[in-house]
Design a protein around this motif. Structure first.
Motif, PDB file in Angstrom:
ATOM      1  N   GLY A 229      46.030  41.974  38.570  1.00  0.00           N
ATOM      2  CA  GLY A 229      45.866  41.130  39.750  1.00  0.00           C
ATOM      3  C   GLY A 229      44.419  40.925  40.160  1.00  0.00           C
ATOM      4  O   GLY A 229      44.136  40.106  41.030  1.00  0.00           O
ATOM      5  N   GLU A 230      43.491  41.642  39.516  1.00  0.00           N
ATOM      6  CA  GLU A 230      42.079  41.489  39.854  1.00  0.00           C
ATOM      7  C   GLU A 230      41.408  40.519  38.888  1.00  0.00           C
ATOM      8  O   GLU A 230      41.822  40.357  37.745  1.00  0.00           O
ATOM      9  CB  GLU A 230      41.375  42.846  39.823  1.00  0.00           C
ATOM     10  CG  GLU A 230      41.867  43.807  40.898  1.00  0.00           C
ATOM     11  CD  GLU A 230      41.114  45.117  40.915  1.00  0.00           C
ATOM     12  OE1 GLU A 230      41.138  45.795  41.947  1.00  0.00           O
ATOM     13  OE2 GLU A 230      40.497  45.465  39.867  1.00  0.00           O
ATOM     14  N   SER A 231      40.327  39.877  39.376  1.00  0.00           N
ATOM     15  CA  SER A 231      39.637  38.856  38.592  1.00  0.00           C
ATOM     16  C   SER A 231      38.127  38.993  38.721  1.00  0.00           C
ATOM     17  O   SER A 231      37.619  39.672  39.614  1.00  0.00           O
ATOM     18  CB  SER A 231      40.062  37.452  39.055  1.00  0.00           C
ATOM     19  OG  SER A 231      41.454  37.271  38.945  1.00  0.00           O
ATOM     20  N   PHE A 232      37.427  38.338  37.806  1.00  0.00           N
ATOM     21  CA  PHE A 232      35.971  38.249  37.849  1.00  0.00           C
ATOM     22  C   PHE A 232      35.625  36.773  37.953  1.00  0.00           C
ATOM     23  O   PHE A 232      36.076  35.957  37.151  1.00  0.00           O
ATOM     24  CB  PHE A 232      35.361  38.862  36.579  1.00  0.00           C
ATOM     25  CG  PHE A 232      33.885  39.122  36.672  1.00  0.00           C
ATOM     26  CD1 PHE A 232      33.409  40.398  36.923  1.00  0.00           C
ATOM     27  CD2 PHE A 232      32.967  38.088  36.511  1.00  0.00           C
ATOM     28  CE1 PHE A 232      32.042  40.644  37.013  1.00  0.00           C
ATOM     29  CE2 PHE A 232      31.605  38.323  36.601  1.00  0.00           C
ATOM     30  CZ  PHE A 232      31.142  39.605  36.849  1.00  0.00           C
ATOM     31  N   HIS A 233      34.815  36.422  38.965  1.00  0.00           N
ATOM     32  CA  HIS A 233      34.512  35.026  39.238  1.00  0.00           C
ATOM     33  C   HIS A 233      33.055  34.679  38.919  1.00  0.00           C
ATOM     34  O   HIS A 233      32.218  35.559  38.716  1.00  0.00           O
ATOM     35  CB  HIS A 233      34.811  34.703  40.701  1.00  0.00           C
ATOM     36  CG  HIS A 233      36.213  35.014  41.113  1.00  0.00           C
ATOM     37  ND1 HIS A 233      36.574  36.231  41.666  1.00  0.00           N
ATOM     38  CD2 HIS A 233      37.356  34.279  41.036  1.00  0.00           C
ATOM     39  CE1 HIS A 233      37.863  36.221  41.929  1.00  0.00           C
ATOM     40  NE2 HIS A 233      38.367  35.059  41.548  1.00  0.00           N
TER      41      HIS A 233
ATOM     42  N   ASP B 106      30.417  36.407  40.819  1.00  0.00           N
ATOM     43  CA  ASP B 106      30.196  37.828  40.542  1.00  0.00           C
ATOM     44  C   ASP B 106      29.153  38.060  39.448  1.00  0.00           C
ATOM     45  O   ASP B 106      28.764  39.202  39.186  1.00  0.00           O
ATOM     46  CB  ASP B 106      31.517  38.497  40.122  1.00  0.00           C
ATOM     47  CG  ASP B 106      32.570  38.443  41.217  1.00  0.00           C
ATOM     48  OD1 ASP B 106      32.197  38.626  42.387  1.00  0.00           O
ATOM     49  OD2 ASP B 106      33.754  38.215  40.903  1.00  0.00           O
TER      50      ASP B 106
ATOM     51  N   GLY C 216      43.769  47.699  33.920  1.00  0.00           N
ATOM     52  CA  GLY C 216      45.119  47.164  34.072  1.00  0.00           C
ATOM     53  C   GLY C 216      45.820  46.936  32.746  1.00  0.00           C
ATOM     54  O   GLY C 216      47.048  46.956  32.669  1.00  0.00           O
TER      55      GLY C 216
ATOM     56  N   THR D 259      37.469  31.313  38.391  1.00  0.00           N
ATOM     57  CA  THR D 259      37.803  32.567  37.701  1.00  0.00           C
ATOM     58  C   THR D 259      37.353  32.524  36.248  1.00  0.00           C
ATOM     59  O   THR D 259      37.687  31.599  35.510  1.00  0.00           O
ATOM     60  CB  THR D 259      39.319  32.823  37.759  1.00  0.00           C
ATOM     61  OG1 THR D 259      39.716  32.953  39.128  1.00  0.00           O
ATOM     62  CG2 THR D 259      39.682  34.092  37.005  1.00  0.00           C
TER      63      THR D 259
ATOM     64  N   SER E 210      36.864  48.098  34.812  1.00  0.00           N
ATOM     65  CA  SER E 210      37.414  48.538  36.099  1.00  0.00           C
ATOM     66  C   SER E 210      38.514  47.627  36.644  1.00  0.00           C
ATOM     67  O   SER E 210      39.140  47.953  37.658  1.00  0.00           O
ATOM     68  CB  SER E 210      36.293  48.628  37.143  1.00  0.00           C
ATOM     69  OG  SER E 210      35.725  47.350  37.367  1.00  0.00           O
ATOM     70  N   LEU E 211      38.757  46.499  35.990  1.00  0.00           N
ATOM     71  CA  LEU E 211      39.712  45.534  36.531  1.00  0.00           C
ATOM     72  C   LEU E 211      41.160  46.018  36.393  1.00  0.00           C
ATOM     73  O   LEU E 211      41.598  46.407  35.314  1.00  0.00           O
ATOM     74  CB  LEU E 211      39.566  44.176  35.834  1.00  0.00           C
ATOM     75  CG  LEU E 211      38.270  43.401  36.091  1.00  0.00           C
ATOM     76  CD1 LEU E 211      38.319  42.049  35.406  1.00  0.00           C
ATOM     77  CD2 LEU E 211      38.009  43.236  37.579  1.00  0.00           C
ATOM     78  N   LYS E 212      41.889  45.961  37.511  1.00  0.00           N
ATOM     79  CA  LYS E 212      43.301  46.310  37.531  1.00  0.00           C
ATOM     80  C   LYS E 212      44.136  45.033  37.482  1.00  0.00           C
ATOM     81  O   LYS E 212      43.605  43.924  37.578  1.00  0.00           O
ATOM     82  CB  LYS E 212      43.634  47.102  38.798  1.00  0.00           C
ATOM     83  CG  LYS E 212      42.825  48.369  38.979  1.00  0.00           C
ATOM     84  CD  LYS E 212      43.157  49.027  40.308  1.00  0.00           C
ATOM     85  CE  LYS E 212      42.289  50.250  40.561  1.00  0.00           C
ATOM     86  NZ  LYS E 212      42.575  50.854  41.890  1.00  0.00           N
TER      87      LYS E 212
ATOM     88  N   THR F 292      40.730  37.221  34.323  1.00  0.00           N
ATOM     89  CA  THR F 292      41.730  37.770  35.233  1.00  0.00           C
ATOM     90  C   THR F 292      42.702  38.655  34.448  1.00  0.00           C
ATOM     91  O   THR F 292      42.906  38.437  33.249  1.00  0.00           O
ATOM     92  CB  THR F 292      42.512  36.646  35.954  1.00  0.00           C
ATOM     93  OG1 THR F 292      43.373  37.221  36.946  1.00  0.00           O
ATOM     94  CG2 THR F 292      43.361  35.841  34.970  1.00  0.00           C
TER      95      THR F 292
END
Length: 232
Positions: free
Chosen positions: A155-159, A162, A117, A177, A151-153, A180
């Motif tokens: 609006g995507e997040s890593f929590h 994960d 992103g 989060t 790979s994050l676009k 993000t």
């Protein structure tokens, strides 16, 4: 997730007095104490300041294999006191690890890769969490959590949930989060303005259609009636 590795350091017995501690610091040695759930009596010693700083320099979990009186202890640097003026370490606590007791740790998070992103759409990466709190047995202690955000676009997040949490109990909520990807700067504001304008256009079109008088119909005064509308 990278597993933690032990650094080595030698310790020397010390006297318990303020004067002795001052002399040790003048010799660039740091007063220290060792304790733990299976240690019957706290051990007091000193360590080389430069060797300690070498261990403290890394942001990873600080595990130390400490040699004292010909015995080796697998420890964790639990707490370090620093001089408020010189920022030199003046005292350090070593916690002896036990395979039967979990420890509570703050594990640093390292982000790698270039988020899709950001690269393709000019988005912005935000990392609201730099460390994650966990409880874990010594055999599962991680050096750090490594997150690949490639790979994050937008609006995507890593929590927290994960993460690779094999053998690990997170203290922080799994829904929190860590990283993000947000839209480019100003994009949210522009999108909201565009949405407002489009919404107004649609609303005006609907009001015109509802306010029109069908052909052939007349109002009570012989002219087409017109509804008055007031926009708030």
């Amino acid at each position: 997730m990278a597993k933690a590795e032990f650094k080595t350091i030698d310790a020397e017995k010390r006297e318990l007095s303020k004067k002795a501690n001052r002399e040790l610091r003048a010799q660039k040695r740091v007063p220290a104490v060792l304790y733990g759930p299976e240690v019957k009596e706290n051990l007091h010693f000193s360590v080389d300041e430069l060797e300690l700083e070498r261990i403290l320099r890394t942001q990873q979990t600080k595990l130390v294999e400490l040699t004292f009186d010909d015995k080796v202890y697998k420890t964790l640097v639990k707490r370090v006191e620093f001089d408020p003026v010189t920022d030199r370490p003046v005292h350090v606590d070593f916690y002896v690890l036990s395979n039967n007791h979990k420890v509570t740790l703050r594990i640093p998070v390292t982000v790698t890769g270039n988020a899709r992103g950001v690269v393709e759409n000019g988005g912005r990466l935000f990392q609201p969490m730099k460390v994650v709190r966990i409880r874990v047995l010594p055999e599962f202690i991680p050096a750090e959590f490594i997150i690949d955000v490639s790979s994050l676009k937008i609006g995507e997040s890593f929590h927290v949930g994960d993460l690779d949490l094999d053998g690990i109990t997170p203290i922080d909520a799994e829904g929190r989060t860590i990283v993000t990807i947000r839209p480019p700067k100003g994009a949210d504001f522009l999108d909201s303005l565009t949405a407002d304008v489009e919404g107004d256009d649609e609303a005006e079109g609907e009001e015109t259609a509802e306010g029109e008088t069908p052909e052939g119909e007349e109002g009570a005064d012989g002219e087409g009636s017109e509804e008055e509308k007031t926009e708030e």
